[in-house]
Design a protein around this motif. Sequence first.
Motif, short mmCIF file in Angstrom:
data_model
loop_
_atom_site.label_atom_id
_atom_site.label_comp_id
_atom_site.label_asym_id
_atom_site.label_seq_id
_atom_site.Cartn_x
_atom_site.Cartn_y
_atom_site.Cartn_z
N LEU A 86 0.81 -1.21 0.00
CA LEU A 86 0.00 0.00 0.00
C LEU A 86 0.85 1.27 0.00
O LEU A 86 0.54 2.21 -0.76
CB LEU A 86 -1.00 -0.01 1.15
CG LEU A 86 -2.11 -1.06 1.02
CD1 LEU A 86 -2.94 -1.12 2.30
CD2 LEU A 86 -3.00 -0.78 -0.18
N PRO A 87 1.94 1.36 0.78
CA PRO A 87 2.79 2.56 0.68
C PRO A 87 3.41 2.73 -0.72
O PRO A 87 3.49 3.86 -1.23
CB PRO A 87 3.88 2.32 1.74
CG PRO A 87 3.25 1.41 2.74
CD PRO A 87 2.33 0.51 1.93
N ARG A 88 3.82 1.62 -1.36
CA ARG A 88 4.36 1.73 -2.74
C ARG A 88 3.28 2.24 -3.69
O ARG A 88 3.52 3.13 -4.51
CB ARG A 88 4.82 0.35 -3.24
CG ARG A 88 6.15 -0.10 -2.78
CD ARG A 88 6.67 -1.30 -3.58
NE ARG A 88 5.72 -2.38 -3.78
CZ ARG A 88 5.54 -3.41 -2.95
NH1 ARG A 88 6.25 -3.49 -1.83
NH2 ARG A 88 4.66 -4.36 -3.24
N LEU A 89 2.09 1.65 -3.57
CA LEU A 89 1.00 2.04 -4.44
C LEU A 89 0.63 3.51 -4.20
O LEU A 89 0.37 4.25 -5.15
CB LEU A 89 -0.20 1.12 -4.23
CG LEU A 89 -1.39 1.34 -5.16
CD1 LEU A 89 -0.98 1.23 -6.63
CD2 LEU A 89 -2.49 0.35 -4.83
N ARG A 90 0.62 3.94 -2.96
CA ARG A 90 0.32 5.34 -2.63
C ARG A 90 1.32 6.28 -3.32
O ARG A 90 0.94 7.30 -3.86
CB ARG A 90 0.37 5.52 -1.11
CG ARG A 90 0.37 6.95 -0.64
CD ARG A 90 -1.00 7.50 -0.32
NE ARG A 90 -1.59 8.09 -1.49
CZ ARG A 90 -2.90 8.10 -1.74
NH1 ARG A 90 -3.75 7.52 -0.94
NH2 ARG A 90 -3.38 8.68 -2.80
N ARG A 91 2.61 5.93 -3.31
CA ARG A 91 3.62 6.75 -3.99
C ARG A 91 3.34 6.85 -5.47
O ARG A 91 3.47 7.91 -6.08
CB ARG A 91 5.03 6.18 -3.78
CG ARG A 91 5.63 6.50 -2.45
CD ARG A 91 7.11 6.14 -2.29
NE ARG A 91 7.50 4.86 -2.85
CZ ARG A 91 8.20 4.71 -3.99
NH1 ARG A 91 8.60 5.71 -4.69
NH2 ARG A 91 8.51 3.51 -4.43
N ALA A 92 2.94 5.74 -6.08
CA ALA A 92 2.63 5.74 -7.52
C ALA A 92 1.40 6.59 -7.81
O ALA A 92 1.38 7.36 -8.79
CB ALA A 92 2.45 4.32 -8.01
N ILE A 93 0.38 6.47 -6.99
CA ILE A 93 -0.84 7.28 -7.15
C ILE A 93 -0.50 8.76 -7.03
O ILE A 93 -0.93 9.59 -7.84
CB ILE A 93 -1.92 6.86 -6.13
CG1 ILE A 93 -2.42 5.45 -6.44
CG2 ILE A 93 -3.07 7.86 -6.11
CD1 ILE A 93 -3.26 4.83 -5.32
N ASP A 94 0.29 9.10 -6.01
CA ASP A 94 0.69 10.50 -5.82
C ASP A 94 1.49 11.00 -7.02
O ASP A 94 1.31 12.15 -7.45
CB ASP A 94 1.51 10.65 -4.54
CG ASP A 94 0.68 10.45 -3.28
OD1 ASP A 94 -0.57 10.47 -3.35
OD2 ASP A 94 1.29 10.25 -2.20
N ALA A 95 2.36 10.16 -7.58
CA ALA A 95 3.15 10.55 -8.76
C ALA A 95 2.24 10.76 -9.97
O ALA A 95 2.45 11.69 -10.75
CB ALA A 95 4.21 9.50 -9.05
N ALA A 96 1.25 9.90 -10.12
CA ALA A 96 0.30 10.07 -11.23
C ALA A 96 -0.42 11.40 -11.11
O ALA A 96 -0.50 12.17 -12.08
CB ALA A 96 -0.70 8.91 -11.26
N ARG A 97 -0.92 11.69 -9.92
CA ARG A 97 -1.62 12.96 -9.71
C ARG A 97 -0.69 14.15 -9.98
O ARG A 97 -1.10 15.13 -10.62
CB ARG A 97 -2.18 13.02 -8.30
CG ARG A 97 -3.35 12.10 -8.10
CD ARG A 97 -3.98 12.26 -6.73
NE ARG A 97 -5.17 11.44 -6.63
CZ ARG A 97 -5.38 10.56 -5.66
NH1 ARG A 97 -4.49 10.39 -4.70
NH2 ARG A 97 -6.49 9.85 -5.65
#
Length: 187
Positions: free
Chosen positions: A26-37
């Motif tokens: 979940l922390p890895r995925l959160r970083r990717a989501i934040d980068a997409a945004r």
Amino acid sequence: MAKSAFLVMDVQRTIVERFGDDPGYLPRLRRAIDAARAAGIPVIYVVVGFRPGYPEISPRNKTFGQIAARASAGGGFTDERATEVHPDVAPRPEDVIVTKKRVSAFAGSDLDMVLRAAGIDSLVLTGIATSGVVLSTLRQAADLDFALTVLADGCLDSDAEVHRVLTEKVFPRQADVVTIDEWIKTA
């Protein structure tokens, strides 16, 4: 120029609980989501959900028929908690949430309509499970002529070997497969 969308698929609270043996997911995925945004890439959440009584599920469907049978004993994907995206990667008000009725993010949903309306022609795929929603969505999206990227460590599967074979041998035939860190550098 390609216009991308970032898909977060089946990262629902109840599904994460079943696949929760990777505390870094979940922390890895959160970083990717934040980068997409940060890159201006729309984030689209895909969840699986059904009406009460599961009228969408045929008893002939081996996967979902079992879900409907278990639901009669008190579980399932019809209430708000079951379809809720895990709070660690929760959607924002501007994010689109698509509800699907089968394994692929496209099956029984309006995902294709949402993507076409926004002029999206490229997808970044993440989700649970690699051998489920990610595989099925990748295959259907490739047939619909979307350019595809899979974030290998943005996907989880209950079988590490199946995950490896899919991300190293099968997916590269139809998608670029990279890590979250590699993708963030180019997003």
